[in-house]
Write a protein that holds these residues in place. Structure first.
Motif, PDB file in Angstrom:
ATOM      1  N   ALA A 101      37.118  -6.020-121.477  1.00 54.49           N
ATOM      2  CA  ALA A 101      36.679  -7.233-121.127  1.00 54.49           C
ATOM      3  C   ALA A 101      36.029  -7.655-122.509  1.00 54.49           C
ATOM      4  CB  ALA A 101      35.471  -6.784-120.055  1.00 54.49           C
ATOM      5  N   GLU A 102      35.192  -6.924-123.064  1.00 52.20           N
ATOM      6  CA  GLU A 102      34.565  -7.288-124.375  1.00 52.20           C
ATOM      7  C   GLU A 102      35.525  -8.063-125.413  1.00 52.20           C
ATOM      8  OE1 GLU A 102      31.860  -5.767-128.150  1.00 52.20           O
ATOM      9  OE2 GLU A 102      32.333  -4.510-126.411  1.00 52.20           O
ATOM     10  N   ALA A 103      36.771  -7.623-125.570  1.00 51.57           N
ATOM     11  CA  ALA A 103      37.735  -8.214-126.444  1.00 51.57           C
ATOM     12  C   ALA A 103      38.224  -9.577-125.856  1.00 51.57           C
ATOM     13  CB  ALA A 103      38.828  -7.213-126.690  1.00 51.57           C
ATOM     14  N   PHE A 104      38.434  -9.563-124.554  1.00 48.77           N
ATOM     15  CA  PHE A 104      38.971 -10.695-124.025  1.00 48.77           C
ATOM     16  C   PHE A 104      37.808 -11.771-124.181  1.00 48.77           C
ATOM     17  CE2 PHE A 104      39.429 -13.146-119.998  1.00 48.77           C
ATOM     18  CZ  PHE A 104      40.724 -13.608-120.218  1.00 48.77           C
ATOM     19  N   VAL A 105      36.800 -11.655-123.743  1.00 49.74           N
ATOM     20  CA  VAL A 105      35.722 -12.594-123.813  1.00 49.74           C
ATOM     21  C   VAL A 105      35.501 -13.119-125.174  1.00 49.74           C
ATOM     22  CG1 VAL A 105      33.158 -12.922-123.757  1.00 49.74           C
ATOM     23  CG2 VAL A 105      34.433 -11.703-121.831  1.00 49.74           C
ATOM     24  N   ALA A 106      35.690 -12.338-126.090  1.00 49.87           N
ATOM     25  CA  ALA A 106      35.710 -12.636-127.613  1.00 49.87           C
ATOM     26  C   ALA A 106      36.758 -13.566-127.901  1.00 49.87           C
ATOM     27  CB  ALA A 106      35.601 -11.478-128.688  1.00 49.87           C
ATOM     28  N   THR A 107      37.969 -13.191-127.481  1.00 55.53           N
ATOM     29  CA  THR A 107      39.102 -14.283-127.537  1.00 55.53           C
ATOM     30  C   THR A 107      38.775 -15.551-126.740  1.00 55.53           C
ATOM     31  OG1 THR A 107      40.629 -12.277-127.824  1.00 55.53           O
ATOM     32  CG2 THR A 107      41.585 -14.447-127.115  1.00 55.53           C
ATOM     33  N   LEU A 108      38.348 -15.541-125.746  1.00 56.70           N
ATOM     34  CA  LEU A 108      37.913 -16.708-124.921  1.00 56.70           C
ATOM     35  C   LEU A 108      36.897 -17.515-125.881  1.00 56.70           C
ATOM     36  CD1 LEU A 108      37.534 -15.864-121.336  1.00 56.70           C
ATOM     37  CD2 LEU A 108      39.448 -17.028-122.271  1.00 56.70           C
ATOM     38  N   ARG A 109      36.120 -17.043-126.533  1.00 56.13           N
ATOM     39  CA  ARG A 109      35.166 -17.734-127.402  1.00 56.13           C
ATOM     40  C   ARG A 109      35.644 -18.483-128.664  1.00 56.13           C
ATOM     41  NH1 ARG A 109      30.766 -13.459-125.983  1.00 56.13           N
ATOM     42  NH2 ARG A 109      29.387 -14.595-124.540  1.00 56.13           N
ATOM     43  N   THR A 110      36.839 -17.853-128.914  1.00 57.40           N
ATOM     44  CA  THR A 110      37.327 -18.285-130.093  1.00 57.40           C
ATOM     45  C   THR A 110      38.127 -19.341-129.587  1.00 57.40           C
ATOM     46  OG1 THR A 110      39.312 -17.104-129.943  1.00 57.40           O
ATOM     47  CG2 THR A 110      37.637 -16.135-131.226  1.00 57.40           C
ATOM     48  N   GLN A 111      38.276 -19.662-128.259  1.00 60.37           N
ATOM     49  CA  GLN A 111      39.303 -20.824-127.836  1.00 60.37           C
ATOM     50  C   GLN A 111      38.089 -21.786-127.306  1.00 60.37           C
ATOM     51  OE1 GLN A 111      41.552 -18.725-125.042  1.00 60.37           O
ATOM     52  NE2 GLN A 111      43.352 -18.080-126.760  1.00 60.37           N
ATOM     53  N   GLY A 112      36.832 -21.719-127.697  1.00 59.43           N
ATOM     54  CA  GLY A 112      35.795 -22.664-127.273  1.00 59.43           C
ATOM     55  C   GLY A 112      35.392 -22.661-125.921  1.00 59.43           C
ATOM     56  N   ALA A 113      35.485 -21.570-125.271  1.00 61.48           N
ATOM     57  CA  ALA A 113      34.956 -21.158-123.999  1.00 61.48           C
ATOM     58  C   ALA A 113      33.402 -20.883-123.779  1.00 61.48           C
ATOM     59  CB  ALA A 113      35.775 -19.956-123.129  1.00 61.48           C
ATOM     60  N   THR A 114      32.468 -21.264-123.085  1.00 57.10           N
ATOM     61  CA  THR A 114      31.104 -20.938-122.883  1.00 57.10           C
ATOM     62  C   THR A 114      31.145 -19.784-121.643  1.00 57.10           C
ATOM     63  OG1 THR A 114      30.409 -23.062-123.735  1.00 57.10           O
ATOM     64  CG2 THR A 114      29.105 -21.688-122.269  1.00 57.10           C
ATOM     65  N   VAL A 115      30.718 -18.529-122.185  1.00 54.31           N
ATOM     66  CA  VAL A 115      30.722 -17.487-121.031  1.00 54.31           C
ATOM     67  C   VAL A 115      29.493 -17.828-120.311  1.00 54.31           C
ATOM     68  CG1 VAL A 115      30.494 -15.104-120.458  1.00 54.31           C
ATOM     69  CG2 VAL A 115      31.944 -16.121-122.470  1.00 54.31           C
ATOM     70  N   LEU A 116      29.539 -17.937-118.847  1.00 55.47           N
ATOM     71  CA  LEU A 116      28.376 -18.246-117.886  1.00 55.47           C
ATOM     72  C   LEU A 116      27.952 -16.953-117.595  1.00 55.47           C
ATOM     73  CD1 LEU A 116      29.783 -21.459-115.948  1.00 55.47           C
ATOM     74  CD2 LEU A 116      28.132 -21.332-118.021  1.00 55.47           C
ATOM     75  N   GLU A 117      28.974 -15.846-116.952  1.00 53.02           N
ATOM     76  CA  GLU A 117      28.539 -14.830-116.467  1.00 53.02           C
ATOM     77  C   GLU A 117      29.703 -13.507-116.885  1.00 53.02           C
ATOM     78  OE1 GLU A 117      27.984 -12.973-111.812  1.00 53.02           O
ATOM     79  OE2 GLU A 117      29.192 -14.904-112.262  1.00 53.02           O
ATOM     80  N   GLU A 118      28.989 -12.317-117.048  1.00 53.05           N
ATOM     81  CA  GLU A 118      29.928 -11.219-117.237  1.00 53.05           C
ATOM     82  C   GLU A 118      29.303 -10.117-116.444  1.00 53.05           C
ATOM     83  OE1 GLU A 118      31.642  -8.013-120.700  1.00 53.05           O
ATOM     84  OE2 GLU A 118      30.790 -10.160-121.281  1.00 53.05           O
ATOM     85  N   SER A 119      29.811  -9.529-115.332  1.00 50.81           N
ATOM     86  CA  SER A 119      29.032  -8.731-114.431  1.00 50.81           C
ATOM     87  C   SER A 119      30.130  -7.448-114.093  1.00 50.81           C
ATOM     88  CB  SER A 119      28.626  -9.269-113.248  1.00 50.81           C
ATOM     89  OG  SER A 119      29.647 -10.029-112.508  1.00 50.81           O
ATOM     90  N   PRO A 120      29.813  -6.369-114.142  1.00 47.59           N
ATOM     91  CA  PRO A 120      30.466  -5.035-113.462  1.00 47.59           C
ATOM     92  C   PRO A 120      30.714  -5.482-112.051  1.00 47.59           C
ATOM     93  CG  PRO A 120      28.071  -4.714-113.704  1.00 47.59           C
ATOM     94  CD  PRO A 120      28.354  -5.773-114.194  1.00 47.59           C
ATOM     95  N   LEU A 121      31.840  -4.695-111.569  1.00 49.12           N
ATOM     96  CA  LEU A 121      32.299  -4.613-110.253  1.00 49.12           C
ATOM     97  C   LEU A 121      31.956  -3.158-109.720  1.00 49.12           C
ATOM     98  CD1 LEU A 121      33.808  -7.123-111.452  1.00 49.12           C
ATOM     99  CD2 LEU A 121      35.606  -6.396-109.520  1.00 49.12           C
ATOM    100  N   ASN A 122      31.409  -3.192-108.289  1.00 46.87           N
ATOM    101  CA  ASN A 122      31.044  -2.057-107.801  1.00 46.87           C
ATOM    102  C   ASN A 122      32.412  -1.491-106.961  1.00 46.87           C
ATOM    103  OD1 ASN A 122      31.219  -3.239-105.060  1.00 46.87           O
ATOM    104  ND2 ASN A 122      29.195  -3.661-105.099  1.00 46.87           N
TER     105      ASN A 122
END
Length: 301
Positions: free
Chosen positions: A258-279
């Protein structure tokens, strides 16, 4: 010594056009608490009956302690406690069943039988047919746990039990059984109970194992990520389990990295609103409950 208590390869069991077990590949480590999860009709009980030698596979391989249930069922039954159909001699009392079972198992413990009768609040003088469904289940559990088995296989063990006795049972399974290095294979619909005690989880649907992994690894890797941005990818990575859009946001469910995927999204101009684990319940619903049936199986390292 094989380090697996249960192992199957391409296991199939069909009833006419119904594929109850459809190419099942499963590996249960010795000494583990393994939660076997699936919806009604997913193939859980059929799998257990195949492993117990109570049903015959159409094709494929299976081993319990390295033994084949089709040819070595007696040796397997001597080392494994099974709580499957929960059907015993109806005219026997609990005490009768203890005396009857004692002679079949060299490692039988009368002390454990007495202890579990007290823990489960069982009247051992009542005949099996006179017990409620929940108490019949508890008596079957008592007999399985008292036989000194290397592994206990439980199919929906807490059905009909109240929360207090369920809590007592889970404590017994961990403290008196699993902590001694023995294997517990637990099939259940109650995900919160499995999450409380399991080390490994296998998720089955339509007879196929969709996911098998350490529970800690699953909770560490599965993430829900919600972002806003323009022209975001709908499936930018093999690690994406699901993608959805709505109300100006895009939501991803990831099974790894997930960390690498979020980093890639940010390079594409995305703003991350939430990142949460799943039970475990959320993971189960994402893998099975929402129609996702092509999740690669995670296997033992």
């Amino acid at each position: 010594m094989n380090d697996l208590a249960i192992e199957t390869h391409s296991l199939h069991k069909h009833y006419g056009d119904i594929r109850a077990v459809d190419g099942l590949d499963m590996r249960v480590p010795r000494g583990a608490i393994y939660g076997f999860l699936g919806r009604n009709g997913a193939g859980k009980t059929t799998t257990i009956r195949l492993l117990a030698g109570l049903s015959h596979a159409n094709c494929g391989q299976m081993r319990v302690f390295g033994l084949d249930p089709r040819t070595d069922s007696v040796a397997i039954l001597a080392r494994t406690g099974w709580v499957i159909d929960k059907v015993l001699v109806p005219s026997m009392t609990g005490n009768d069943l203890v005396r009857f079972n004692r002679g079949f198992f060299p490692r039988w413990s009368d002390a454990h039988a007495a202890k579990y009768a007290e823990v489960f609040e069982l009247d051992m003088t009542r005949k099996f047919r006179q017990l409620s469904t929940g108490n019949q289940t508890k008596l079957c559990l008592l007999l399985a746990l008292a036989q000194g088995a290397e592994m206990v296989v439980l199919d929906e063990p807490t059905a009909g039990m109240d929360p207090v006795v369920t809590d007592q049972l889970l404590r017994v399974l961990v403290e008196d059984f699993a902590n001694e290095g023995r294997t517990l294979f637990l099939s259940s619909h109650h995900l919160s109970e499995v999450e409380r005690i399991a080390e490994w989880v296998g998720i089955i649907d339509h007879g196929r194992l969709l996911l098998e992994a350490r529970l800690d690894d699953m909770r560490a890797n599965f993430r829900r990520v919600r972002v806003v941005g323009e022209a975001l990818p709908l499936a930018a990575s093999a690690d994406v389990l699901k993608t959805g859009t709505g109300e100006g946001t895009t939501e991803y469910v990831l099974r790894a990295n997930a960390e690498a995927f979020v980093a890639t999204l940010r390079t594409q101009g995305a703003t991350v609103l939430e990142e949460s684990p799943l039970n475990l319940s959320e993971i189960f619903l994402e893998v099975v409950g929402k129609g996702k049936t092509n999740v690669p199986v995670e296997v033992l390292a």
